[in-house]
Design a protein around this motif. Structure first.
Motif, PDB file in Angstrom:
ATOM      1  N   GLU A  14       0.824  -1.209   0.000  1.00 18.86           N
ATOM      2  CA  GLU A  14       0.000   0.000   0.000  1.00 18.86           C
ATOM      3  C   GLU A  14       0.857   1.258   0.000  1.00 18.86           C
ATOM      4  O   GLU A  14       0.574   2.205  -0.748  1.00 18.86           O
ATOM      5  CB  GLU A  14      -0.909   0.002   1.229  1.00 18.86           C
ATOM      6  CG  GLU A  14      -2.095  -0.933   1.134  1.00 18.86           C
ATOM      7  CD  GLU A  14      -2.975  -0.870   2.362  1.00 18.86           C
ATOM      8  OE1 GLU A  14      -4.188  -0.637   2.216  1.00 18.86           O
ATOM      9  OE2 GLU A  14      -2.443  -1.044   3.479  1.00 18.86           O
ATOM     10  N   TRP A  59      -2.081 -11.680  -4.653  1.00 13.38           N
ATOM     11  CA  TRP A  59      -3.066 -10.918  -3.907  1.00 13.38           C
ATOM     12  C   TRP A  59      -4.413 -11.620  -3.926  1.00 13.38           C
ATOM     13  O   TRP A  59      -4.810 -12.205  -4.945  1.00 13.38           O
ATOM     14  CB  TRP A  59      -3.222  -9.514  -4.497  1.00 13.38           C
ATOM     15  CG  TRP A  59      -2.008  -8.661  -4.352  1.00 13.38           C
ATOM     16  CD1 TRP A  59      -1.154  -8.616  -3.292  1.00 13.38           C
ATOM     17  CD2 TRP A  59      -1.498  -7.730  -5.314  1.00 13.38           C
ATOM     18  NE1 TRP A  59      -0.156  -7.706  -3.516  1.00 13.38           N
ATOM     19  CE2 TRP A  59      -0.337  -7.141  -4.753  1.00 13.38           C
ATOM     20  CE3 TRP A  59      -1.899  -7.320  -6.579  1.00 13.38           C
ATOM     21  CZ2 TRP A  59       0.408  -6.169  -5.408  1.00 13.38           C
ATOM     22  CZ3 TRP A  59      -1.172  -6.361  -7.244  1.00 13.38           C
ATOM     23  CH2 TRP A  59      -0.021  -5.783  -6.667  1.00 13.38           C
ATOM     24  N   THR A  60      -5.108 -11.560  -2.830  1.00 16.65           N
ATOM     25  CA  THR A  60      -6.469 -12.078  -2.772  1.00 16.65           C
ATOM     26  C   THR A  60      -7.421 -11.051  -3.379  1.00 16.65           C
ATOM     27  O   THR A  60      -7.056  -9.887  -3.605  1.00 16.65           O
ATOM     28  CB  THR A  60      -6.890 -12.352  -1.321  1.00 16.65           C
ATOM     29  OG1 THR A  60      -6.952 -11.090  -0.620  1.00 16.65           O
ATOM     30  CG2 THR A  60      -5.909 -13.286  -0.623  1.00 16.65           C
ATOM     31  N   PHE A  61      -8.650 -11.482  -3.595  1.00 12.64           N
ATOM     32  CA  PHE A  61      -9.677 -10.556  -4.080  1.00 12.64           C
ATOM     33  C   PHE A  61      -9.815  -9.373  -3.132  1.00 12.64           C
ATOM     34  O   PHE A  61      -9.855  -8.214  -3.567  1.00 12.64           O
ATOM     35  CB  PHE A  61     -11.012 -11.296  -4.223  1.00 12.64           C
ATOM     36  CG  PHE A  61     -12.169 -10.392  -4.523  1.00 12.64           C
ATOM     37  CD1 PHE A  61     -12.416  -9.973  -5.814  1.00 12.64           C
ATOM     38  CD2 PHE A  61     -13.013  -9.959  -3.508  1.00 12.64           C
ATOM     39  CE1 PHE A  61     -13.484  -9.117  -6.096  1.00 12.64           C
ATOM     40  CE2 PHE A  61     -14.081  -9.114  -3.771  1.00 12.64           C
ATOM     41  CZ  PHE A  61     -14.315  -8.691  -5.076  1.00 12.64           C
ATOM     42  N   ASP A  62      -9.885  -9.645  -1.848  1.00 11.68           N
ATOM     43  CA  ASP A  62     -10.059  -8.558  -0.869  1.00 11.68           C
ATOM     44  C   ASP A  62      -8.872  -7.603  -0.864  1.00 11.68           C
ATOM     45  O   ASP A  62      -9.037  -6.384  -0.719  1.00 11.68           O
ATOM     46  CB  ASP A  62     -10.272  -9.136   0.527  1.00 11.68           C
ATOM     47  CG  ASP A  62     -11.638  -9.787   0.692  1.00 11.68           C
ATOM     48  OD1 ASP A  62     -12.548  -9.495  -0.129  1.00 11.68           O
ATOM     49  OD2 ASP A  62     -11.794 -10.605   1.618  1.00 11.68           O
ATOM     50  N   GLU A  63      -7.668  -8.141  -1.013  1.00 17.00           N
ATOM     51  CA  GLU A  63      -6.483  -7.276  -1.053  1.00 17.00           C
ATOM     52  C   GLU A  63      -6.497  -6.388  -2.291  1.00 17.00           C
ATOM     53  O   GLU A  63      -6.121  -5.210  -2.228  1.00 17.00           O
ATOM     54  CB  GLU A  63      -5.221  -8.120  -1.000  1.00 17.00           C
ATOM     55  CG  GLU A  63      -4.961  -8.732   0.382  1.00 17.00           C
ATOM     56  CD  GLU A  63      -3.801  -9.705   0.384  1.00 17.00           C
ATOM     57  OE1 GLU A  63      -3.194  -9.882   1.455  1.00 17.00           O
ATOM     58  OE2 GLU A  63      -3.503 -10.306  -0.681  1.00 17.00           O
ATOM     59  N   GLN A 120      -9.143  -5.312  -3.863  1.00 15.24           N
ATOM     60  CA  GLN A 120     -10.134  -4.261  -3.646  1.00 15.24           C
ATOM     61  C   GLN A 120      -9.583  -3.206  -2.687  1.00 15.24           C
ATOM     62  O   GLN A 120      -9.840  -2.007  -2.852  1.00 15.24           O
ATOM     63  CB  GLN A 120     -11.428  -4.858  -3.115  1.00 15.24           C
ATOM     64  CG  GLN A 120     -12.113  -5.846  -4.057  1.00 15.24           C
ATOM     65  CD  GLN A 120     -12.339  -5.287  -5.449  1.00 15.24           C
ATOM     66  OE1 GLN A 120     -12.757  -4.134  -5.622  1.00 15.24           O
ATOM     67  NE2 GLN A 120     -12.052  -6.092  -6.471  1.00 15.24           N
ATOM     68  N   ARG A 121      -8.839  -3.649  -1.698  1.00 15.87           N
ATOM     69  CA  ARG A 121      -8.220  -2.717  -0.738  1.00 15.87           C
ATOM     70  C   ARG A 121      -7.227  -1.801  -1.447  1.00 15.87           C
ATOM     71  O   ARG A 121      -7.233  -0.582  -1.239  1.00 15.87           O
ATOM     72  CB  ARG A 121      -7.537  -3.528   0.356  1.00 15.87           C
ATOM     73  CG  ARG A 121      -6.760  -2.734   1.396  1.00 15.87           C
ATOM     74  CD  ARG A 121      -6.260  -3.672   2.488  1.00 15.87           C
ATOM     75  NE  ARG A 121      -5.235  -3.056   3.327  1.00 15.87           N
ATOM     76  CZ  ARG A 121      -4.656  -3.662   4.368  1.00 15.87           C
ATOM     77  NH1 ARG A 121      -5.027  -4.890   4.704  1.00 15.87           N
ATOM     78  NH2 ARG A 121      -3.726  -3.038   5.084  1.00 15.87           N
ATOM     79  N   GLN A 167      -8.695   0.994  -3.447  1.00 17.12           N
ATOM     80  CA  GLN A 167      -9.246   2.142  -2.727  1.00 17.12           C
ATOM     81  C   GLN A 167      -8.241   3.287  -2.603  1.00 17.12           C
ATOM     82  O   GLN A 167      -8.600   4.390  -2.193  1.00 17.12           O
ATOM     83  CB  GLN A 167      -9.698   1.699  -1.329  1.00 17.12           C
ATOM     84  CG  GLN A 167     -10.883   0.751  -1.322  1.00 17.12           C
ATOM     85  CD  GLN A 167     -12.111   1.372  -1.968  1.00 17.12           C
ATOM     86  OE1 GLN A 167     -12.527   2.466  -1.618  1.00 17.12           O
ATOM     87  NE2 GLN A 167     -12.690   0.656  -2.930  1.00 17.12           N
ATOM     88  N   GLU A 211     -14.277 -12.861 -10.705  1.00 18.20           N
ATOM     89  CA  GLU A 211     -14.740 -12.161  -9.515  1.00 18.20           C
ATOM     90  C   GLU A 211     -14.418 -10.669  -9.612  1.00 18.20           C
ATOM     91  O   GLU A 211     -15.231  -9.817  -9.230  1.00 18.20           O
ATOM     92  CB  GLU A 211     -14.104 -12.776  -8.271  1.00 18.20           C
ATOM     93  CG  GLU A 211     -14.760 -12.379  -6.959  1.00 18.20           C
ATOM     94  CD  GLU A 211     -14.206 -13.121  -5.763  1.00 18.20           C
ATOM     95  OE1 GLU A 211     -14.792 -12.982  -4.671  1.00 18.20           O
ATOM     96  OE2 GLU A 211     -13.181 -13.827  -5.904  1.00 18.20           O
ATOM     97  N   ALA A 221     -17.081  -7.555  -9.719  1.00 22.21           N
ATOM     98  CA  ALA A 221     -16.987  -6.486  -8.717  1.00 22.21           C
ATOM     99  C   ALA A 221     -16.788  -5.125  -9.372  1.00 22.21           C
ATOM    100  O   ALA A 221     -17.258  -4.100  -8.852  1.00 22.21           O
ATOM    101  CB  ALA A 221     -15.846  -6.775  -7.748  1.00 22.21           C
ATOM    102  N   GLY A 272     -15.785  -1.630  -8.179  1.00 20.04           N
ATOM    103  CA  GLY A 272     -14.486  -2.132  -7.765  1.00 20.04           C
ATOM    104  C   GLY A 272     -13.403  -1.817  -8.778  1.00 20.04           C
ATOM    105  O   GLY A 272     -13.673  -1.282  -9.861  1.00 20.04           O
TER     106      GLY A 272
END
Length: 309
Positions: free
Chosen positions: A124, A151-155, A157-158, A161, A180, A184, A189
């Motif tokens: 990040e 990276w995961t899907f959630d990472e 998306q993070r 941001q 996915e 999103a 996303g």
């Protein structure tokens, strides 16, 4: 395309043509010819100095010089340029990003440092430093086979941001993850670009709006034809017919050394003649003959592509 409208469509993952001299310096004429071929074929843009562009075998000075060459060569075209700026240090990545913006890039793409694997927090901070240094969008480069970090899907998306981060080139080869991400993105996303050769048809059929594709160095007209068949014409029958000649080329690239295969394919196609820089070696004559068995039918198909449009 107006940069304000965002990036979409087919972007060629452009090779960096080198000369045959001892130092393997950048070949300006072949660079210009390759850009002209992609532009004529109808790609929406090019991504320079990525994996296909051999950034890892170039100095930062060479990378900036190539960006300047591309700026000049694309000046009279409608091509958008995305410059890869990933580096082993944040300071270098920021320097390359600022240079890319100053020389006409529509966006930058950034891989993470690939020796000491970064944590998500370190990632990040690295990405934020790049995004904060420029006023053009950032495309993440997700290629875990090279960085050692998937990276995961959630990472993802993070990371999406972070202000200025709008896109991710997904070269993970993880098709469920790509689907996915596509779904999103329709809800706001991060926008994925397919960056894995053998997943292109599946990605398009599932609604991806952008791709970064190395095969455009070899068969740009067929790559554009596939995009048009799916996205413009909604004609999966025509797309599958094209895919039968495109897929074996991408599969060969992935199994036989991507850079060497890409450059051999461009030579077979008569687009650019350039071996990769050491320590990468060119294909053997036998391997090049095997690749030609896939490329030549595809080139023959190019001549009849107009019938599919």
């Amino acid at each position: 395309m107006d940069a304000a409208l965002g990036l979409s469509g087919l972007f060629g993952a452009m090779a960096t043509p080198f000369g045959a001299d001892e130092d393997r310096t950048i070949d300006v004429k072949q660079t210009e010819a390759l850009i002209t071929r992609m532009d004529t074929a109808g790609v929406q843009g090019i991504v320079t100095l990525g994996s296909s562009g051999e950034f890892m075998s170039m100095t930062n000075a060479e990378r900036m010089r190539f960006t300047e060459i591309v700026e000049s060569a694309t000046a009279e075209t409608s091509l958008q340029t995305v410059v890869h700026v990933g580096a082993m240090t944040t300071a270098e990545a920021v320097q390359l990003s600022r240079h890319a913006e100053a020389h006409g890039a529509a966006a930058v793409m950034a891989v993470t440092p690939y020796y000491e694997v970064l944590t998500i927090r370190e990632t990040e901070e690295y990405v934020k430093a790049i995004a904060d240094s420029i006023g053009i969008p950032v495309m993440l480069y997700h290629i875990p086979g090279c960085t050692g970090r998937k990276w995961t899907f959630d990472e993802l998306q993070r990371l999406g941001q972070i202000d200025g981060v709008q896109y991710v080139k997904d070269s993970s080869g993880d098709f469920p993850l790509l689907v996915e991400l596509i779904e999103a993105s329709e809800q706001g996303g991060i926008t994925p670009f397919c960056g894995y050769d053998t997943l292109m048809l599946g990605a398009l059929a599932n609604g991806v709006t952008g791709a970064v594709w190395g095969a455009t160095n070899v068969i740009p007209e067929l790559c554009v034809g596939l995009f048009d068949a799916v996205i413009r014409d909604n004609d999966l029958t025509a797309a599958k017919e094209l895919w039968r000649v495109i897929h074996p080329i991408g599969n060969f690239f992935l199994q036989n050394g991507y850079l060497a295969s890409l450059k051999a394919g461009a030579d077979i196609a008569g687009i650019a003649h350039s071996d990769p820089r050491l320590p990468m070696l060119p294909l053997t004559p036998e391997e090049k003959q095997q690749l030609a068995a896939h490329v030549e039918p595809a080139l023959a198909r190019t001549a009849g592509l107009g019938a599919l449009r």
